[in-house]
Scaffold this motif. Structure first.
Motif, PDB file in Angstrom:
ATOM      1  N   LEU A  35      60.721 -48.373 -15.091  1.00 52.99           N
ATOM      2  CA  LEU A  35      61.210 -47.344 -14.183  1.00 52.99           C
ATOM      3  C   LEU A  35      61.078 -45.938 -14.764  1.00 52.99           C
ATOM      4  CD1 LEU A  35      64.507 -49.075 -12.969  1.00 52.99           C
ATOM      5  CD2 LEU A  35      62.385 -48.806 -11.665  1.00 52.99           C
ATOM      6  N   LYS A  36      60.599 -45.843 -15.988  1.00 52.50           N
ATOM      7  CA  LYS A  36      60.624 -44.564 -16.697  1.00 52.50           C
ATOM      8  C   LYS A  36      59.220 -44.066 -17.006  1.00 52.50           C
ATOM      9  CE  LYS A  36      65.031 -46.119 -18.518  1.00 52.50           C
ATOM     10  NZ  LYS A  36      65.794 -46.559 -19.691  1.00 52.50           N
ATOM     11  N   ASP A  37      59.108 -42.754 -17.168  1.00 56.75           N
ATOM     12  CA  ASP A  37      57.803 -42.145 -17.386  1.00 56.75           C
ATOM     13  C   ASP A  37      57.941 -41.012 -18.389  1.00 56.75           C
ATOM     14  OD1 ASP A  37      55.283 -41.093 -17.293  1.00 56.75           O
ATOM     15  OD2 ASP A  37      55.199 -40.845 -15.120  1.00 56.75           O
ATOM     16  N   ALA A  38      57.380 -41.212 -19.567  1.00 55.16           N
ATOM     17  CA  ALA A  38      57.475 -40.213 -20.634  1.00 55.16           C
ATOM     18  C   ALA A  38      56.464 -39.095 -20.484  1.00 55.16           C
ATOM     19  CB  ALA A  38      57.285 -40.892 -21.994  1.00 55.16           C
ATOM     20  N   GLY A  39      55.579 -39.199 -19.469  1.00 52.72           N
ATOM     21  CA  GLY A  39      54.531 -38.207 -19.282  1.00 52.72           C
ATOM     22  C   GLY A  39      53.201 -38.749 -19.788  1.00 52.72           C
ATOM     23  N   LYS A  40      52.132 -38.406 -19.109  1.00 49.28           N
ATOM     24  CA  LYS A  40      50.802 -38.910 -19.472  1.00 49.28           C
ATOM     25  C   LYS A  40      50.454 -38.551 -20.912  1.00 49.28           C
ATOM     26  CE  LYS A  40      47.629 -38.384 -16.352  1.00 49.28           C
ATOM     27  NZ  LYS A  40      46.595 -37.732 -15.489  1.00 49.28           N
ATOM     28  N   GLY A  41      50.043 -39.545 -21.686  1.00 48.83           N
ATOM     29  CA  GLY A  41      49.632 -39.305 -23.069  1.00 48.83           C
ATOM     30  C   GLY A  41      50.769 -39.064 -24.037  1.00 48.83           C
ATOM     31  N   ALA A  42      52.012 -39.285 -23.598  1.00 49.29           N
ATOM     32  CA  ALA A  42      53.163 -38.991 -24.453  1.00 49.29           C
ATOM     33  C   ALA A  42      53.240 -39.936 -25.646  1.00 49.29           C
ATOM     34  CB  ALA A  42      54.459 -39.097 -23.642  1.00 49.29           C
ATOM     35  N   ARG A  84      51.819 -36.386 -32.941  1.00 54.68           N
ATOM     36  CA  ARG A  84      50.913 -36.730 -31.846  1.00 54.68           C
ATOM     37  C   ARG A  84      49.887 -37.773 -32.282  1.00 54.68           C
ATOM     38  NH1 ARG A  84      51.120 -36.264 -26.654  1.00 54.68           N
ATOM     39  NH2 ARG A  84      48.887 -35.825 -26.550  1.00 54.68           N
ATOM     40  N   ALA A  85      49.600 -37.817 -33.572  1.00 53.19           N
ATOM     41  CA  ALA A  85      48.672 -38.826 -34.105  1.00 53.19           C
ATOM     42  C   ALA A  85      49.400 -40.125 -34.441  1.00 53.19           C
ATOM     43  CB  ALA A  85      47.961 -38.273 -35.334  1.00 53.19           C
ATOM     44  N   GLY A  86      50.726 -40.169 -34.234  1.00 51.85           N
ATOM     45  CA  GLY A  86      51.495 -41.377 -34.491  1.00 51.85           C
ATOM     46  C   GLY A  86      51.807 -41.620 -35.946  1.00 51.85           C
ATOM     47  N   ARG A  87      51.757 -40.553 -36.770  1.00 52.78           N
ATOM     48  CA  ARG A  87      52.032 -40.705 -38.201  1.00 52.78           C
ATOM     49  C   ARG A  87      53.442 -40.215 -38.504  1.00 52.78           C
ATOM     50  NH1 ARG A  87      47.133 -37.957 -38.452  1.00 52.78           N
ATOM     51  NH2 ARG A  87      48.115 -36.246 -39.593  1.00 52.78           N
ATOM     52  N   ARG A 145      51.794 -31.726 -23.694  1.00 48.28           N
ATOM     53  CA  ARG A 145      51.632 -32.636 -24.837  1.00 48.28           C
ATOM     54  C   ARG A 145      53.033 -32.965 -25.352  1.00 48.28           C
ATOM     55  NH1 ARG A 145      49.395 -29.689 -28.979  1.00 48.28           N
ATOM     56  NH2 ARG A 145      48.346 -31.474 -29.938  1.00 48.28           N
ATOM     57  N   TYR A 146      53.434 -34.223 -25.215  1.00 45.19           N
ATOM     58  CA  TYR A 146      54.811 -34.614 -25.500  1.00 45.19           C
ATOM     59  C   TYR A 146      54.939 -35.431 -26.789  1.00 45.19           C
ATOM     60  CZ  TYR A 146      55.966 -33.752 -20.515  1.00 45.19           C
ATOM     61  OH  TYR A 146      56.163 -33.198 -19.271  1.00 45.19           O
ATOM     62  N   VAL A 147      56.076 -35.212 -27.471  1.00 43.22           N
ATOM     63  CA  VAL A 147      56.572 -36.133 -28.492  1.00 43.22           C
ATOM     64  C   VAL A 147      58.067 -36.301 -28.240  1.00 43.22           C
ATOM     65  CG1 VAL A 147      56.967 -36.579 -30.941  1.00 43.22           C
ATOM     66  CG2 VAL A 147      54.859 -35.432 -30.212  1.00 43.22           C
ATOM     67  N   HIS A 148      58.497 -37.521 -27.988  1.00 46.27           N
ATOM     68  CA  HIS A 148      59.898 -37.821 -27.717  1.00 46.27           C
ATOM     69  C   HIS A 148      60.478 -38.638 -28.874  1.00 46.27           C
ATOM     70  CE1 HIS A 148      59.224 -36.526 -23.571  1.00 46.27           C
ATOM     71  NE2 HIS A 148      58.248 -37.410 -23.454  1.00 46.27           N
ATOM     72  N   TYR A 149      61.629 -38.222 -29.382  1.00 45.59           N
ATOM     73  CA  TYR A 149      62.317 -38.948 -30.448  1.00 45.59           C
ATOM     74  C   TYR A 149      63.529 -39.667 -29.864  1.00 45.59           C
ATOM     75  CZ  TYR A 149      59.565 -36.324 -33.907  1.00 45.59           C
ATOM     76  OH  TYR A 149      58.540 -35.785 -34.663  1.00 45.59           O
ATOM     77  N   VAL A 150      63.611 -40.976 -30.095  1.00 46.81           N
ATOM     78  CA  VAL A 150      64.700 -41.792 -29.579  1.00 46.81           C
ATOM     79  C   VAL A 150      65.276 -42.642 -30.708  1.00 46.81           C
ATOM     80  CG1 VAL A 150      65.363 -43.629 -27.985  1.00 46.81           C
ATOM     81  CG2 VAL A 150      63.719 -41.894 -27.251  1.00 46.81           C
ATOM     82  N   ASN A 151      66.541 -42.431 -31.026  1.00 46.03           N
ATOM     83  CA  ASN A 151      67.245 -43.259 -32.004  1.00 46.03           C
ATOM     84  C   ASN A 151      67.842 -44.461 -31.276  1.00 46.03           C
ATOM     85  OD1 ASN A 151      68.746 -44.363 -34.073  1.00 46.03           O
ATOM     86  ND2 ASN A 151      70.222 -42.669 -34.201  1.00 46.03           N
ATOM     87  N   ASN A 152      67.450 -45.661 -31.668  1.00 45.34           N
ATOM     88  CA  ASN A 152      67.977 -46.866 -31.023  1.00 45.34           C
ATOM     89  C   ASN A 152      69.491 -46.980 -31.134  1.00 45.34           C
ATOM     90  OD1 ASN A 152      65.558 -48.135 -30.021  1.00 45.34           O
ATOM     91  ND2 ASN A 152      65.021 -48.621 -32.134  1.00 45.34           N
TER      92      ASN A 152
END
Length: 331
Positions: A287-294, A327-330, A260-267
């Motif tokens: 070309l990239k894959d954050a993982g299923k359901g990430a 994970r709930a996008g909040r 179960r992934y959560v990735h933080y990316v600062n633009n």
């Protein structure tokens, strides 16, 4: 620990702040954090404030550079010519606990006294953390404290040692190619495999190169489950589902399915936008894959100093929310 070959070519796309949609457009709008110090509707004021913020961070980076040089070089000279100091690489792949104590690979997690929040010596959660480049043990300990305070958790580190900028960057390239031995990868993979075999859940965090190390270790664990345990792909993913994974400014473009992934990316951070999952405007997203359901949370925050825009404790931790909430996008 033995290595299990090269990664397959990355496929798929990552989500913005919701479960991954591999069919989405490569161009998505950023979540922009409005500057607070700039005069209203003043572009010039915003630029000036950004430059001031970048300049204000310089003394801290000079001090960090001194710490890295001390850990990678000066202490080694002391060891050769007298004194008991050791270079940082002596701790490579070791566990790091409270007060900077180190423990050899293979030590059970329960036997490592982790860093805890200052106001809660007995938190109910434990997080396993892997640091990025140019970070001696003392620097990782500081980051672990920041994580403990933000997540209200006990934090145990796996140390990714520094040997200076050039050597660290070379190791990142090797990790990208899944080549050569990285002690931090080995310790993390062995630990995760042992915990999963025991039926235990694990919450882990990887920052910068630590995210790349995390991705590489997860791939190793998946291969061990298939080859040594004879599990099917579906069974591997179910087993890896016991892992909760958070990355911050990570340098990996690919993560195995299952956790179960959560990735933080600062633009505004060049590390993940150029070498990782990419920013909100990324023509190479396919070309990239954050993982299923990430869940990938992209935001824009920082100043004119790209190093400060990449910092874990002073930037990314400001945007981190509770894992289930994320994970709930909040956010």
């Amino acid at each position: 620990m033995r290595r299990w070959g090269e990664h397959p070519s990355p496929t798929g796309q990552e989500a913005l702040v919701s479960p991954i949609d591999r069919s989405r457009s490569a161009v998505t709008p950023p979540t922009v954090k409005a500057p607070t110090a700039a005069p209203k509707n003043s572009l010039v004021g915003g630029v000036v404030d950004a430059i001031k913020g970048g300049i204000a961070d310089v003394p801290r980076f000079i001090e960090m550079g001194k710490d890295v040089f001390q850990a990678a070089h000066v202490n080694e000279l002391k060891r050769i010519f007298g004194g008991d100091a050791k270079p940082d690489r002596m701790n490579d792949g070791k566990f790091v606990g409270a007060r900077g104590q180190t423990f050899p690979p293979g030590t059970p997690l329960k036997d490592v006294p982790g860093v805890t929040p200052l106001d809660n010596p007995n938190p109910s959660k434990t997080i396993l953390y892997v640091n990025g480049i140019m970070t001696p043990t003392s620097g990782q300990l500081s980051e672990m404290q920041a994580i403990a305070e933000t997540a209200d958790a006990k934090v145990v580190g796996i140390h990714n040692a520094t040997q200076g900028l050039v050597a660290d960057l070379a190791q990142c390239v090797a990790d990208k190619l899944d080549k050569g031995r990285n002690p931090a990868v080995d310790t993390l993979a062995d630990t995760l495999y042992s915990e999963l075999k025991a039926g235990r859940e694990v919450h882990l965090m990887g920052y910068s190169q630590g995210g790349l190390i995390t991705a590489r270790a997860l791939d190793d664990v998946a291969k061990r489950l298939r080859i040594e345990d004879g599990l099917s792909q579906a069974q591997v993913e179910k087993t890896l589902g016991k892992l909760s994974v958070e990355t911050f400014g990570a340098a990996s473009t690919r993560y195995v399915d299952g956790p179960r992934y959560v990735h933080y990316v600062n633009n505004a951070d060049p590390v993940p936008t150029l070498t990782g999952l990419g920013g909100s405007m990324d023509p190479t997203a396919f070309l990239k894959d954050a993982g299923k359901g990430a869940v990938v949370h992209r935001f824009t925050d920082g100043n004119a100093n790209p190093i400060s825009n990449h910092m874990l404790d002073t930037l990314y931790m400001k945007h981190r929310v509770d894992f289930d909430q994320a994970r709930a996008g909040r956010f």
